[in-house]
Enzyme design. Structure first.
Site, PDB file in Angstrom:
ATOM      1  N   ASP A 159       0.825  -1.203   0.000  1.00 12.88           N
ATOM      2  CA  ASP A 159       0.000   0.000   0.000  1.00 12.88           C
ATOM      3  C   ASP A 159       0.864   1.261   0.000  1.00 12.88           C
ATOM      4  O   ASP A 159       1.941   1.296   0.595  1.00 12.88           O
ATOM      5  CB  ASP A 159      -0.887  -0.011   1.256  1.00 12.88           C
ATOM      6  CG  ASP A 159      -1.842   1.159   1.312  1.00 12.88           C
ATOM      7  OD1 ASP A 159      -2.716   1.251   0.428  1.00 12.88           O
ATOM      8  OD2 ASP A 159      -1.709   1.986   2.233  1.00 12.88           O
ATOM      9  N   GLU A 208       0.962  -0.667  -5.159  1.00 10.34           N
ATOM     10  CA  GLU A 208      -0.039   0.369  -5.380  1.00 10.34           C
ATOM     11  C   GLU A 208       0.742   1.675  -5.526  1.00 10.34           C
ATOM     12  O   GLU A 208       1.052   2.349  -4.545  1.00 10.34           O
ATOM     13  CB  GLU A 208      -1.028   0.447  -4.214  1.00 10.34           C
ATOM     14  CG  GLU A 208      -2.203   1.365  -4.501  1.00 10.34           C
ATOM     15  CD  GLU A 208      -2.479   2.390  -3.419  1.00 10.34           C
ATOM     16  OE1 GLU A 208      -3.397   3.198  -3.600  1.00 10.34           O
ATOM     17  OE2 GLU A 208      -1.760   2.402  -2.410  1.00 10.34           O
TER      18      GLU A 208
END
Length: 769
Positions: free
Chosen positions: A438, A491
């Site tokens: 993330d 990401e």
């Protein structure tokens, strides 16, 4: 001078009854019988300075003072047991009551040749507790472990730090160890000592900053924290950064645990490394476990989730963060327990059971992993030992500008080790098949969400966070080296060069690749959703939003994500983004999904979107499963979309043209990418042997009959294998039911062409008949 009378007599109270029936002959080094009434003219009591440091929680070497130690004239025994009435040393047939020195200190000097094996009888009001002496044991961590920790290269850090039930020197108990280099002292507090760590000081293991204590007689299920004395003398009670189990939030204690789980997924693990992720079928169902079916435990989820995902044909599930987090509304993205699956749904072995169940159904398990930042909770990582430790020492570098959290100090080797080992931990201990990392962009740039003056350039004058680059490279290289078949997914929302390039290959920017296996294609997601949100009459002006992705499609190994982020915070659900009435919205959605599954790249769809949920997702109640209730009037509309998703995955997995050359330009060929006036897109996907699939999307709400498209002349006929306008999906049933034969009329750069019926707001797939 204080004198201690040493007698071979039973202790007062119930000590005699509690002592084992042993003899001196059975005791290692107990020595000869001790003459009665021998007076020792040396005080064995703890000295005033050590006594004060132990009482105040500032002693760094309690084992040097407490326990049994050879001294001139014998062996001195010193015990620190606040609230005890008496303490008796028992060694074979020898039992000696120690002198009460006050404030919980007990001592005695026995004229023995060497330290014997012994245990203690500790008398409290109304009871006697038989226990081993925690301060008679050698350290449980070896020199190699400490060296690797100090170097920041201990790849199995979770096996040496934290709380581990074990047998040490023949005694069952739990080893506690924690990294706290700035602490003046550390003690262990928990349910086993009524949360009073006074009598449980840990020892410092030198320059590594590691503190350690083996506590005999305690094991699984006990709660604990570390009572840390900061450099300024104040104290803080902290959860274990390496805890492998926690209490159920909002409670914050760590829990002693060990795993007894027996895995049943050996066949899956052996097979998963056969084909790299970017060269195989890879369609992902993203799940927020606590709200997929609210109230279910890990084991209950294991009875439902694998069967559901298998039925829909997804190859993988991606779990939003599973690591422990205090606030459910963060969806797991503000982690406090990096090594503990959230206790909301069960224990670590229960989570293993869920992963195992998914594997046995042939489903890979990806997990969102959050190494960028952590929350400021005062019982967790923030200024853990009184000073910045896991976070950067520079407040400007430490404070995350968007989320009110703290960024990890990627330049500190022990912090990198904590995170790299954490990535390995999930993959090795829980058989996770991949990590979706993330917020990579926030890690890579020093000026991320910062204004001029709020950040300092790197040593080359640039904006790149060189420490974070080195960490990500190390993490990826280590994970791929140790875990066969694993995949890491970034990401990352910028144009950083080489996110999925190997770490040892340098690109134009001079950096080696970051080493990820796949990267989320945020540009495709934003562009394509923007196009779909336009009324079809205006789409011809935005045609480039659907074609631009092919300009850079092969710069990285991409995943096409329709994730949770796109269906919350006022962005509306996927079907609600579409224009038109309810029929047109569903038709647009089906056409979009058909386009997405045919486009180069892997697919990811968030739960609820597979059946056209109309409302935004909420972690409070999860997907609107009632839409699929047969008694609901519009159930068929939602079931039709889910049936399409199932068929998309089925045809996709059986068609290598849709995935084998996903990351290579020769796997894609435009038929027409410029039919803006028609709102039509058509392209060929090819497998390694050149076998094609023809994908055609008509994003206009009209039927286009006799629509001519160029095709290769070596295919005798084309057969429609999927049509998003099929009646069973809720469409109008327009299509090409019979094989379509090419005509020797060139079109779109091809020597032949076919005439197709294009349904309204639909995507059709055709393969050689």
């Amino acid at each position: 001078m204080k004198k201690t009378a040493v007698k071979k007599t039973p202790a007062r109270g119930t000590a005699e009854a509690a002592a084992p029936d042993t003899t001196a002959a059975g005791t290692r080094g107990a020595g000869q019988p001790v003459p009665p009434d021998m007076e020792i003219a040396v005080s064995p009591a703890v000295g005033a300075e050590d006594r004060e440091r132990l009482l105040s929680g500032t002693h760094h070497a309690p084992h040097d003072v407490l326990g049994a130690h050879p001294v001139p004239g014998g062996v001195v025994f010193r015990v620190f047991k606040p609230y005890a009435l008496a303490v008796t040393v028992v060694s074979g047939g020898l039992r000696v009551e120690l002198h009460d020195d006050g404030a919980g200190f007990f001592s005695g000097l026995l004229p023995l040749r060497e330290v014997p094996a012994y245990h203690l009888l500790v008398a409290y009001e109304g009871t006697v507790h038989e226990t081993e002496d925690a301060y008679r044991f050698l350290p449980t961590l070896g020199e190699l472990d400490l060296h690797l920790i100090g170097e920041g290269r201990h790849e199995e850090l979770w096996t040496v730090l934290g709380a581990h039930p074990m047998t040490h020197e023949g005694v069952r108990g739990t080893r506690f160890s924690v990294w706290a280099p700035n602490a003046r002292a550390v003690r262990v507090a928990g349910t086993f000592n009524f949360w009073d760590g006074t009598a449980f000081p840990m020892r410092s293991l030198g320059s590594t900053g590691v503190w350690e204590l083996f506590v005999p007689g305690i094991g699984e299920g006990e709660l604990y924290k570390f009572d840390i004395t900061r450099p300024d003398g104040s104290r803080t009670l902290r959860a274990d950064p390496m805890a492998r189990r926690t209490e159920v939030p909002p409670a914050t204690s760590s829990v002693i645990t060990s795993s007894e789980y027996v895995w049943g997924d050996a066949e899956w693990l052996e097979r998963r490394a056969e084909v790299p992720a970017h060269e195989g079928p890879f369609s992902v169902y993203e799940v927020h476990l606590p709200s997929w079916r609210p109230g279910l435990s890990y084991r209950q989820l294991a009875e439902q989730l694998p069967a559901y995902v298998r039925d829909l044909g997804f190859t993988h599930v991606e779990l939003m963060p599973v690591a422990e987090h205090p606030f459910g509304g963060s969806w797991g993205y503000q982690v406090t327990g990096f090594y503990a699956p959230t206790a909301r749904m069960g224990g670590p072995d229960d989570f293993r059971y869920l992963v195992d169940a998914l594997h046995r159904e042939g489903i890979g398990v990806l997990m969102d992993w959050v190494p960028a930042h952590f929350p400021r909770d005062e019982w967790a990582l923030a200024e853990f030992d009184g000073r910045p430790l896991y976070e950067h020492a520079d407040p400007l570098r430490a404070a995350h500008p968007d989320w009110g959290t703290l960024e990890f100090d990627f330049g500190r080797r022990e912090v990198r080790n904590f995170l790299v080992a954490n990535a390995l931990y999930w993959c090795e201990e829980f058989h996770i098949d991949g990590l979706r990392v993330d917020a990579v962009a926030s890690m890579l740039y020093l000026d991320y969400s910062r204004e001029p003056g709020q950040w300092t350039p790197n040593e080359h004058g640039g904006r790149e966070n060189l420490d974070a680059v080195a960490f990500l490279q190390e993490m990826n290289a280590t994970l791929y080296r140790r875990v066969p078949g694993v995949v890491t997914i970034a990401e990352e929302s910028t144009a950083w060069d080489g996110v999925t390039r190997a770490t040892h290959h340098k690109g134009p920017s001079g950096f080696g690749g970051l080493g990820f296996g796949l990267k989320w294609n945020m540009g495709w997601m934003h562009d394509s959703l923007a196009y779909m949100s336009h009324d079809p009459v205006h789409r011809r002006h935005h045609h480039h939003e659907m074609t631009f992705s092919m300009v850079y499609a092969y710069s990285e190994n991409y995943v096409l994500p329709i994730s949770h982020d796109e269906v919350v915070h006022g962005k509306r659900s996927l079907v609600s983004k579409m224009p038109g009435d309810w029929w047109q919205q569903r038709a647009n959605l089906r056409a979009y999904l058909g386009f997405m599954w045919a486009h180069p790249g892997k697919q990811l769809l968030f739960m609820g979107q597979e059946f056209a949920q109309g409302a935004e997702w909420s972690e409070a109640h999860g997907p609107d499963w009632w839409l699929l209730d047969p008694h609901y009037g519009a159930e068929a509309d939602h079931r039709g979309v889910r049936d399409l998703v199932r068929d998309l995955n089925t045809v996709y997995r059986r068609t290598p043209a849709l995935w084998r050359l996903d990351t290579r330009p020769e796997g894609f060929r435009w038929v027409t990418g410029d039919a803006a006036e028609d709102n039509v897109l058509a392209f060929l996907r090819l497998d390694a042997d050149g076998a094609p699939l023809l994908a055609v999307s008509n994003f206009a709400p009209v039927v286009r009959s006799e629509y001519r498209l160029g095709v290769p002349d070596d295919v005798p006929a084309w057969h429609e294998v999927l049509n998003t306008d099929a009646a069973r999906y809720g469409g109008s049933g327009v299509g090409n039911p019979d094989p379509v034969k090419p005509e020797p009329q060139g079109r779109h750069g091809h020597p032949a062409s076919v005439r197709l019926v294009l349904p309204p707001l639909a995507t059709v797939w055709l393969r050689p008949a």
